[in-house]
Design a protein around this motif. Structure first.
Motif, short mmCIF file in Angstrom:
data_model
loop_
_atom_site.label_atom_id
_atom_site.label_comp_id
_atom_site.label_asym_id
_atom_site.label_seq_id
_atom_site.Cartn_x
_atom_site.Cartn_y
_atom_site.Cartn_z
N MET A 134 30.53 -4.59 -9.75
CA MET A 134 31.82 -3.91 -9.71
C MET A 134 31.58 -2.44 -9.40
O MET A 134 30.59 -1.88 -9.87
N TRP A 135 32.47 -1.85 -8.61
CA TRP A 135 32.44 -0.40 -8.36
C TRP A 135 32.21 0.31 -9.70
O TRP A 135 32.92 0.09 -10.67
N ASP A 213 43.45 -3.87 -10.47
CA ASP A 213 43.16 -2.76 -9.56
C ASP A 213 43.36 -3.24 -8.12
O ASP A 213 42.61 -4.08 -7.63
N ALA A 215 43.61 -1.18 -5.33
CA ALA A 215 43.42 -0.02 -4.45
C ALA A 215 43.29 -0.42 -2.98
O ALA A 215 43.64 0.35 -2.10
N SER A 247 44.71 6.43 -1.29
CA SER A 247 43.44 6.81 -0.65
C SER A 247 43.04 5.86 0.46
O SER A 247 42.64 6.29 1.55
N LYS A 248 43.11 4.56 0.16
CA LYS A 248 42.62 3.58 1.14
C LYS A 248 43.78 3.13 2.03
O LYS A 248 43.63 3.05 3.24
N ARG A 256 44.27 12.84 -3.36
CA ARG A 256 44.15 12.39 -4.75
C ARG A 256 45.49 11.91 -5.31
O ARG A 256 46.02 12.48 -6.27
N TYR A 335 33.57 -2.93 2.97
CA TYR A 335 32.16 -2.93 2.58
C TYR A 335 31.53 -4.26 2.98
O TYR A 335 32.18 -5.30 2.91
C1 LIG Z 1 38.11 -0.66 -6.67
C2 LIG Z 1 38.46 0.78 -6.63
N1 LIG Z 1 39.41 1.23 -7.44
C3 LIG Z 1 39.78 2.53 -7.44
C4 LIG Z 1 39.17 3.43 -6.60
C5 LIG Z 1 39.57 4.88 -6.69
O1 LIG Z 1 40.17 5.35 -5.54
P1 LIG Z 1 40.98 6.72 -5.54
O2 LIG Z 1 40.71 7.42 -6.83
O3 LIG Z 1 40.50 7.47 -4.36
O4 LIG Z 1 42.43 6.33 -5.43
C6 LIG Z 1 38.14 3.02 -5.74
C7 LIG Z 1 37.45 3.99 -4.87
O5 LIG Z 1 36.52 3.73 -4.19
C8 LIG Z 1 37.79 1.65 -5.76
O6 LIG Z 1 36.82 1.20 -4.97
#
Ligand SMILES: Cc1ncc(COP(=O)(O)O)c(C=O)c1O
Length: 409
Positions: A134-135, A213, A215, A247-248, A256, A335
Motif C-alpha cells: 500500500m502507498w 480512498d 484518489a 491531484s490525480k 493541494r 503505476y
Molecule cells: C492512494 C493515494 N491516496 C492519496 C494520495 C494523496 O494524494 P494528494 O494528497 O495529492 O491528494 C495519494 C498520492 O499519491 C495516493 O496514491
C-alpha cells in the motif's frame, strides 16, 4: 537523509513522530533532482505527479478569484459553493445518492483527508486493516493518529484483489476500520463490486468503519469502471468515510485540494474541530479553481485518460518478457508494479529490489522499491508513468536495456 542525534538539552521523551519514516520515495527523488540540477538526464518514474497543466478554465477561475479579492479567510470546512458542487458530483457521478454539502469537507489533498479521517476515527491502539503493498503514507497516517496498521497481503495470483477471507482472519477486538483503495497504488488493481460488497458485509458483521480512498477514481483504463464503495453500502453508509482528490483527477497536485465525505454526526463534529485547529481552511484560490474543475467542461479528464493509456502501454511493452521481472498491467492509477526474482538479481549483481532501485537512481532512472509499500512485498518495484509521454517512451527503452543487461547498471 541526515538524522541528527539530540544534544542532552534537546532530549525529549520518545514521540510518535520518531516512528514515522522520512519516506523512501522522497529520498530517491532527492538523488534524481540533484543529478538533474547538475545537468544529467533523469527519468522521473519514482513518484506519481501528473505531468499535465491545469485546465485553462481552472486557471482562469483562480485568476478571477484573485482579482476579485477572494483572498480572505474562508469557512474551515470549505467554501459553500464548492461543497455544494461536490455534493452534486458525489450524488450523480459516484452514486452516493443521499450526500449533502454538509457531509463534504475540503482538505489539503487526499493526504490530509487521510490524516483527518484517521485522526477523528482512531483512539490509541485501534487497528486498521490495510492492503500490503500500500502507498506508504496510509500506514504512517494511521500511526500518527495512534492507531496500528494490520497488513493483509494482496497477491499477483489473484491480480492483487482484496481477499475478504484474509481480511476476516485479520479482524481482532481492537480492529476499528478497514481501509480500501481502488484503483490501488502501487499495483494498479481495481476492486470488483463483489469484493467491495463482501468488505461492506464484513464491516457490518464486525461493527467496523470503512475508509475508502478513491484518489484515482478518474484514472481508469477501459473496459474497467470505478465504483465508489459508499454507493454499495446501503444501511452501512454512515460508517463509510470516502476520500477524493483533485491531484490525480484534474492534475492539480500542487494546489493541494482534496476532500473527505462522511454522514456520521459524531465524526463531522470532530472533523470541524480538527480542521479549525490545523489548517483553518484550504487555500481559497485553490478552492475557486476546484469549483471550476468540478463544474466546468470535463474534456480534460478523457484527454488525460487517453494519454495515460498510451503511457501505460509503452511502459508495459518496455518491461515485457524480461526474465525475472513479472509486470502487472494496471487497470487504474498510473503505476506499473513488477515482481522480481533471484534471476534478475543474479544477472544484475544486486541482492534486493532496494539495491536495484538505488542502482537505477544512480543511473538517472527513478523507481520505488517494494519495501517502501509494505512488509510482504519486498521483491517488487514500482514505476510511475505520470511523467510526460516522451519521458515514458525514452525511459521505458532505457529501463529495458538496464533490466535485460544490455546496458550496464
Ligand atoms: C492512494 C493515494 N491516496 C492519496 C494520495 C494523496 O494524494 P494528494 O494528497 O495529492 O491528494 C495519494 C498520492 O499519491 C495516493 O496514491
Amino acid at each position: 537523509m541526515t538524522s541528527f542525534a539530540p544534544t542532552s538539552s534537546e532530549r525529549l521523551a520518545a514521540h510518535r513522530l520518531d516512528d514515522i519514516s522520512f519516506g523512501k520515495i522522497v529520498q530517491i527523488r532527492e538523488v534524481l533532482l540533484k543529478a538533474q540540477a547538475k545537468g544529467a538526464r533523469v527519468i522521473r518514474f519514482e513518484s506519481g505527479d501528473p505531468s499535465f497543466s491545469v485546465a485553462p478554465h481552472v486557471l482562469d477561475a483562480i485568476n478571477a478569484a484573485g482579482k476579485a479579492g477572494k483572498t480572505h479567510y474562508i469557512p474551515n470546512d470549505g467554501i459553500p459553493e464548492l461543497r455544494a458542487a461536490l455534493a452534486e458530483k458525489l450524488r450523480t457521478k459516484n452514486k452516493l445518492t443521499t450526500i449533502t454539502q454538509h457531509d463534504v469537507f475540503l482538505t489539503n489533498g487526499a493526504m490530509h483527508a487521510l490524516f483527518v479521517a484517521f485522526g477523528v476515527l482512531l483512539a490509541a491502539g485501534d487497528g486498521v486493516i490495510i492492503p500490503d503493498p500500500m502507498w506508504t503514507e496510509v500506514a504512517e497516517n494511521i500511526k500518527l493518529a495512534g492507531g496500528i496498521p494490520t497488513r493483509v497481503a494482496v497477491t499477483a495470483a489473484s491480480d492483487y484483489a482484496y481477499d475478504p477471507a484474509a481480511i476476516a482472519d485479520a479482524i481482532t477486538p481492537s480492529t476499528r476500520a478497514i481501509f480500501v483503495n481502488t484503483p490501488h497504488n502501487p499495483t494498479g488493481s481495481m476492486a470488483s463490486v463483489d469484493t467491495l460488497e463482501a468488505i461492506i458485509e464484513l464491516a457490518r458483521e464486525h461493527d467496523l468503519w470503512i475508509v475508502s480512498d478513491e484518489a484515482y477514481e478518474d484514472v481508469v483504463y477501459e473496459p474497467n469502471v470505478h465504483t465508489s464503495l459508499g454507493s454499495l453500502a446501503g444501511d452501512w453508509a454512515d460508517r463509510v468515510i470516502s476520500v477524493f482528490s483533485f491531484s490525480k483527477s484534474h492534475a492539480m497536485a500542487g494546489l493541494r485540494t482534496g476532500y473527505l465525505v462522511t454522514r456520521s454526526p459524531l465524526l463531522k463534529e470532530r472533523i470541524q474541530k480538527l480542521l479549525r485547529c490545523t489548517i483553518n481552511g484550504v487555500n481559497s484560490l485553490a478552492q475557486w479553481g476546484a469549483l471550476a474543475a468540478v463544474t466546468g467542461p470535463q474534456d480534460h479528464l478523457a484527454a488525460m485518460r487517453a494519454e495515460y493509456t498510451l503511457r501505460r502501454d509503452l511502459m508495459i511493452e518496455g518491461l515485457r518478457d524480461i526474465p525475472g521481472v513479472r509486470a502487472f498491467t494496471p487497470r487504474g492509477a498510473f503505476y506499473v508494479w513488477a515482481e522480481l526474482d533471484q534471476e534478475i538479481y543474479a544477472k544484475l549483481g544486486v541482492s534486493s529490489a532496494d539495491e536495484l532501485s538505488a542502482r537505477l537512481a544512480q543511473n538517472g532512472i527513478g523507481s520505488a522499491p517494494g519495501d517502501a509499500f509494505g512488509e510482504q512485498c519486498t521483491d517488487a518495484i514500482r514505476f510511475a508513468f505520470s511523467c510526460e509521454t516522451d519521458m515514458v517512451r525514452t525511459g521505458s527503452a532505457l529501463l529495458r536495456a538496464a533490466l535485460t543487461g544490455e546496458e550496464t547498471l
